[in-house]
Design an enzyme around this catalytic site. Sequence first.
Site, PDB file in Angstrom:
ATOM      1  N   LYS A 141       0.855  -1.187   0.000  1.00 52.85           N
ATOM      2  CA  LYS A 141       0.000   0.000   0.000  1.00 52.85           C
ATOM      3  C   LYS A 141       0.894   1.241   0.000  1.00 52.85           C
ATOM      4  O   LYS A 141       1.908   1.286   0.711  1.00 52.85           O
ATOM      5  CB  LYS A 141      -0.900  -0.017   1.236  1.00 52.85           C
ATOM      6  CG  LYS A 141      -1.982   1.053   1.266  1.00 52.85           C
ATOM      7  CD  LYS A 141      -2.899   0.870   2.488  1.00 52.85           C
ATOM      8  CE  LYS A 141      -4.071   1.838   2.490  1.00 52.85           C
ATOM      9  NZ  LYS A 141      -4.960   1.640   3.662  1.00 52.85           N
TER      10      LYS A 141
ATOM     11  N   SER B 116      -9.887   1.416   2.376  1.00 54.32           N
ATOM     12  CA  SER B 116      -9.030   2.223   1.549  1.00 54.32           C
ATOM     13  C   SER B 116      -7.912   1.472   0.845  1.00 54.32           C
ATOM     14  O   SER B 116      -7.310   1.997  -0.097  1.00 54.32           O
ATOM     15  CB  SER B 116      -8.418   3.328   2.405  1.00 54.32           C
ATOM     16  OG  SER B 116      -7.536   2.765   3.375  1.00 54.32           O
TER      17      SER B 116
ATOM     18  N   SER C 290     -10.032  -0.942   6.598  1.00 53.67           N
ATOM     19  CA  SER C 290      -9.422  -0.743   5.279  1.00 53.67           C
ATOM     20  C   SER C 290      -8.647  -1.919   4.718  1.00 53.67           C
ATOM     21  O   SER C 290      -8.262  -1.887   3.549  1.00 53.67           O
ATOM     22  CB  SER C 290      -8.500   0.468   5.305  1.00 53.67           C
ATOM     23  OG  SER C 290      -9.263   1.638   5.111  1.00 53.67           O
TER      24      SER C 290
HETATM   25  N1  GLN Z   1     -13.300   3.529   5.618  1.00 57.87           N
HETATM   26  C1  GLN Z   1     -12.862   3.964   6.913  1.00 57.87           C
HETATM   27  C2  GLN Z   1     -12.516   5.440   6.866  1.00 57.87           C
HETATM   28  O1  GLN Z   1     -12.732   6.038   5.873  1.00 57.87           O
HETATM   29  C3  GLN Z   1     -11.679   3.156   7.347  1.00 57.87           C
HETATM   30  C4  GLN Z   1     -10.430   3.586   6.724  1.00 57.87           C
HETATM   31  C5  GLN Z   1      -9.257   2.792   7.151  1.00 57.87           C
HETATM   32  O2  GLN Z   1      -9.377   1.750   7.774  1.00 57.87           O
HETATM   33  N2  GLN Z   1      -8.093   3.317   6.830  1.00 57.87           N
HETATM   34  O3  GLN Z   1     -12.059   5.993   7.815  1.00 57.87           O
END
Ligand code: GLN
Length: 476
Positions: free
Chosen positions: A79, A154, A178
């Site tokens: 990532k 994400s 994410s």
């Molecule tokens: N979708 C969640 C957010 O937007 C989790 C994001 C994540 O785990 N980095 O915060």
Amino acid sequence: MSAPFATAVGTAAAVRLGERTARQVVEEVLARVGVREGEIHAFNTVLAGDARAAADALDQRIARGEDPGPLAGVPVALKDNLCTRGVPTTCSSRILEGWKPPYDATVVERLAGAGAVVVGKTNLDEFAMGSSTENSAFGPTRNPLDTTRVPGGSSGGSAAAVAAGFAPLALGSDTGGSIRQPAAFCGVVGVKPTYGAVSRYGLVAFASSLDQIGPFAATVADAALLLEVIAGHDPMDSTSNPGPAAPISARLGDGVEGLRVGIVRELVKGVDADVEARVREAADALAGAGAKVDEVSLPTVVHGLAAYYLIAPAEASSNLARYDGVRYGLRVDGTDVAAMNAATRGAGFGAEVKRRIMLGTYALSAGYYDAYYGQAQRVRTLIIRDFDAAYEDFDVLVSPTAPTTAFTLGAKTSDPLAMYMSDVCTIPSNLAGHPAMTLPYGTGDDGLPVGVQVMAPALGEPVMFRVAAVLEASRG
Ligand code: GLN
């Protein structure tokens, strides 16, 4: 489950035995990248040259009789919020334009030490804020199983890379879901380890009390192997757990006979009917394998989403203060320093990141701190207590990973709250700091994968993986 592409376990074994060269393995995945990356956009950077050079160096070591390690010649995608020395690390944000970290994240060092070959940096929602990878400054990633759908987020690029066969393994970060939500959407395995199990040194911080790095893989055994390589104490991360990490792979085949499995009522209620049906089938499979399965109630987890959307933006507003036009990446000039800071941040951050910074700054501001941030922390404590009570009666908990299967690109971009709802099942484990993982368990009415989530108490990775292995085997 049989993976459509070579597994990491199998690839490492073949490379160590000299049946395949690391170079051959890399060429095979790069060929797949060449065919499908144009439509999928899993990567921000493909490191073809570096990957070939690393593979050749490994092959020379093997030829000399050395053992390059448990991930010998296994391609891995990272990532793009994991620092890589001399290689752009963008967080899919304009604000880091041109920045090349002067050091490797601890997980990147450990991968190299284990013989893995990094093939590229994957796309994400900007600074890991999002659930669809549509918040990337470089355009969205598409789901390899259906390119009209999002891959989740994400860490959508990492999930898509594994699903498309661009790498058998990938790393992501999970602050509220994410890793697990995109893994579920792309039909792969995704693991959020216990908070502190994997060093966060070199992970660009989003919400430091929630962030954890973890694996993506096509199989449970591959995910276990990758987690064993990256877990363990690191003096460079003050929140890193002391002591050695527990072995996982060695216990993978132990089964679930006698284990107590709780199906979390509040997290099953309200999800799509086809998703709920797959979770019920998973519960039946565990009962059939000898587990004692029951429903369990964790009444406060329904408040997890609200607490998360105060705590995570609050921490983000503080962490992202460092992007000031002086120390990293982009600078947009202004008449004085404050104007330069404002112009840089105005131009460099996307809409969702700005929304989070404003929410977080508000929640932390004098006069509101106790009503918002303080209250959210108290809710967090209540959720931890609910988990503690549940784990007195159960060894693991099971739920859906996400309320739906992968949705269509654009379906939720204009409604932040609908997007946030994607993480309702995954957020509680982040708030508690507990491990949780997803594995694909059949498909929904649309033919797309459904993820089942297995949760365990802190440091419960060995039992969590055992349960996942039984579920994986039950799908044949
Ligand atoms: N979708 C969640 C957010 O937007 C989790 C994001 C994540 O785990 N980095 O915060």
